[in-house]
Enzyme design. Structure first.
Site, mmCIF file in Angstrom:
data_model
loop_
_atom_site.group_PDB
_atom_site.id
_atom_site.type_symbol
_atom_site.label_atom_id
_atom_site.label_comp_id
_atom_site.label_asym_id
_atom_site.label_seq_id
_atom_site.Cartn_x
_atom_site.Cartn_y
_atom_site.Cartn_z
ATOM 1 N N LYS A 239 61.628 56.251 -26.162
ATOM 2 C CA LYS A 239 61.827 56.718 -27.542
ATOM 3 C C LYS A 239 61.780 58.234 -27.587
ATOM 4 C CE LYS A 239 59.611 52.871 -30.046
ATOM 5 N NZ LYS A 239 60.755 52.373 -30.801
ATOM 6 N N ARG A 313 60.087 41.265 -29.204
ATOM 7 C CA ARG A 313 60.652 39.907 -29.242
ATOM 8 C C ARG A 313 60.446 39.189 -27.906
ATOM 9 N NH1 ARG A 313 66.502 42.208 -30.658
ATOM 10 N NH2 ARG A 313 65.139 43.792 -31.541
HETATM 11 N N1 BES Z 1 58.291 48.781 -32.432
HETATM 12 C C1 BES Z 1 59.673 48.995 -32.585
HETATM 13 C C2 BES Z 1 60.181 48.771 -33.995
HETATM 14 C C3 BES Z 1 59.694 49.690 -35.077
HETATM 15 C C4 BES Z 1 60.057 51.024 -35.094
HETATM 16 C C5 BES Z 1 58.950 49.174 -36.112
HETATM 17 C C6 BES Z 1 59.626 51.835 -36.123
HETATM 18 C C7 BES Z 1 58.544 49.977 -37.149
HETATM 19 C C8 BES Z 1 58.880 51.315 -37.146
HETATM 20 C C9 BES Z 1 60.462 48.015 -31.696
HETATM 21 O O1 BES Z 1 59.853 47.634 -30.512
HETATM 22 C C10 BES Z 1 61.744 48.698 -31.347
HETATM 23 O O2 BES Z 1 61.693 49.728 -30.747
HETATM 24 N N2 BES Z 1 62.858 48.114 -31.760
HETATM 25 C C11 BES Z 1 64.142 48.658 -31.533
HETATM 26 C C12 BES Z 1 65.052 47.523 -31.093
HETATM 27 C C13 BES Z 1 66.359 47.948 -30.523
HETATM 28 C C14 BES Z 1 66.154 48.655 -29.203
HETATM 29 C C15 BES Z 1 67.232 46.731 -30.325
HETATM 30 C C16 BES Z 1 64.649 49.281 -32.826
HETATM 31 O O3 BES Z 1 64.371 48.739 -33.901
HETATM 32 O O4 BES Z 1 65.274 50.324 -32.765
HETATM 33 ZN ZN ZN Z 2 60.227 48.978 -28.903
#
Ligand code: BES
Ligand code: ZN
Ligand code: ZN
Length: 464
Positions: A239, A313
């Site tokens: 990230k 997930r």
């Molecule tokens: N933990 C994050 C989702 C999240 C981000 C929740 C900010 C609340 C606030 C999750 O693990 C994630 O990074 N999801 C990605 C998925 C994508 C890579 C398919 C997302 O939502 O960008």
């Molecule tokens: Zn994530």
């Protein structure tokens, strides 16, 4: 459960609180005595939301406080009071509608919260609200559950890694004589949790599967599952800094189910409760899992890793399979699963997915009653193809930039047995800025709604 912001006896020096809605103010003030009228006028009080005016008696002691509300839904305005009012005892004057009074009492408790682990609280103790002694126990339990959620989320990963989440769950189990069990590190492979191991294996704080069981085995089986990603760096699909900054909160789902579990056990809900928390850190080392990896899940579906940042997930998949194995009456999972859910509904509203229309409908009714917002999104099957993989049974992230909260939910659905009622909440678990009753930082979202629903479904217990 003794919270310092409430008292159940009415001390002689208790000060009365008048909550007045702005539209009612001009009529209300006419009925007050001259002293009160002139005092309020001199102070320029006009019943704006969240403003208040202390009214003294002839000796100069505060006798009453008038608090302005925007309308009958403005209960959060009371959240500022425990910290803003002088220390002392306060009681809500007669005449307030029961539902609003209950929500104000709740808001008071939530507004008194302090996260004190790393910084001393202010000298002034919170102002204390007099509450009815029959209501004290369920109300305190509810407020305490929210405090638990906030504390767990606010504690940084250094002190809230997978082992610390396990410790917190173990302590809660002890308090309520629940059974506690966990599998960690390589045990996860022997016990059949390959995806939990995969995501968490790069961290020094070993991944684990935490389980708590409580209640009469003959009662309906309720299983709660919480995403316990103690830190989400994104893994090799790292990230950016600004997105990583708050990712200690990625165990918010785990915090929610632990808070709920405390509440359910404290209120002795007649259920056989099972709490399952896969707890990991999604971080990087030589053993980190990689984009393109294909791993067989507990359910034997092969999963291709499209993106290591879609880790929630993965760990939930094994937990959902495990939960389905004993055919519970209801499975509820709570997770900070996608940024897309936040794009869809903003930061305050818990996104709900549900495979059972009656359950979904009843949850919505309870959301309105409790004023704890949730909103449904569809498990829209045509989007399932967006997470097809050409060389595995499923992929953890599709290439489409659209409908991310839905595709994440559809991924989870693959791991839930078809005939089991299942609810999935995608929550923010975080207040991005301070508001009365809702401090910046970790927050319970949808918890009051879920608990109210569970009380309706399973009966007994009486927390609001
Ligand atoms: N933990 C994050 C989702 C999240 C981000 C929740 C900010 C609340 C606030 C999750 O693990 C994630 O990074 N999801 C990605 C998925 C994508 C890579 C398919 C997302 O939502 O960008
Ligand atoms: Zn994530
Ligand atoms: Zn995550």
């Amino acid at each position: 459960m003794n919270l310092t912001c409430y008292v159940t006896t009415t001390p002689n020096d208790a000060i009365s609180l008048y909550f007045i809605q702005k539209n009612d103010y001009s009529n209300w003030i006419k009925e007050q005595n001259v002293h009160e009228q002139t005092w309020l006028k001199a102070n320029g009080f006009n019943a704006e939301s969240g403003t208040f005016c202390l009214i003294p008696n002839a000796k100069g002691d505060v006798e009453s406080v008038v608090v302005g509300l925007k309308d009958e839904n403005d209960f959060w305005a009371a959240g500022a009071l425990p910290k803003a009012l002088p220390a002392g005892h306060y009681f809500i004057a007669e005449g307030l509608q029961a539902e609003l009074r209950h929500l104000i009492e709740l808001s008071w408790g939530l507004g008194a919260y302090q996260f004190t682990r790393y910084k001393k609280p202010p000298e002034k103790p919170p102002a204390q609200l007099v509450i009815n002694s029959e209501e004290a126990s369920p109300l305190s339990a509810l407020v305490d559950a929210v405090y638990t959620v906030r504390d767990l989320i606010n504690t940084p990963t250094e002190n809230m890694g997978p082992s610390d989440v396990a410790e917190a769950a173990s302590q809660i189990s002890q308090t309520f004589s629940a059974e506690f069990q966990q599998w960690e590190g390589d045990e996860l492979l022997n016990q059949g949790f390959p995806l939990v191991h995969l995501v968490g294996r790069a961290s020094l704080n070993k991944p684990r599967l935490i389980e708590l069981k409580w209640g009469n085995p003959n009662h309906p089986r309720l299983t709660l599952i919480g995403k316990g990603v103690c830190f989400d760096s994104g893994g090799l699909d790292l990230k950016q800094s600004h997105n990583m900054r708050t990712m200690k909160k990625d165990m918010g789902g785990a915090a929610h189910v632990l808070g709920l579990a405390k509440l359910i056990m404290h209120q002795s809900l007649p259920v056989r409760l099972r709490v399952i928390i896969p707890a990991v850190e999604n971080v990087i080392s030589g053993s980190a899992y990689k984009p393109g990896d294909i791993v067989k899940s507990r359910q034997r579906l092969t999963v291709e890793i499209g993106n290591t940042d879609a880790e929630g997930r993965l760990i939930l998949a094994d937990a959902l399979t495990y939960a389905s194995e004993d055919n519970p009456d209801l499975i509820i999972d709570i997770a900070t699963l996608t940024g897309a859910a936040r794009v869809a509904l903003g930061t305050d509203i818990a996104v709900m997915f549900c495979n059972d229309e009656t359950v979904s409908h009843e949850l919505m009714n309870n959301s309105k009653k409790t004023q704890d917002p949730i909103w449904p999104l569809p498990l829209y099957q045509p989007y399932r193809k967006l997470i097809d993989s050409p060389i595995a049974d499923i992929e953890n992230s599709g290439s489409s930039p659209y409908g991310g909260a839905i595709t994440a939910a559809l991924f989870l659905q693959e791991f839930v047995k078809k005939n089991i009622s299942w609810v999935h909440f995608d929550v923010m678990a975080w207040n991005v800025s301070h508001r009365p009753g809702r401090p910046e930082g970790g927050e319970a979202m949808g918890l009051r709604t879920v608990f109210a629903y569970l009380q309706d479904r399973y009966g007994l217990g009486s927390a609001r």
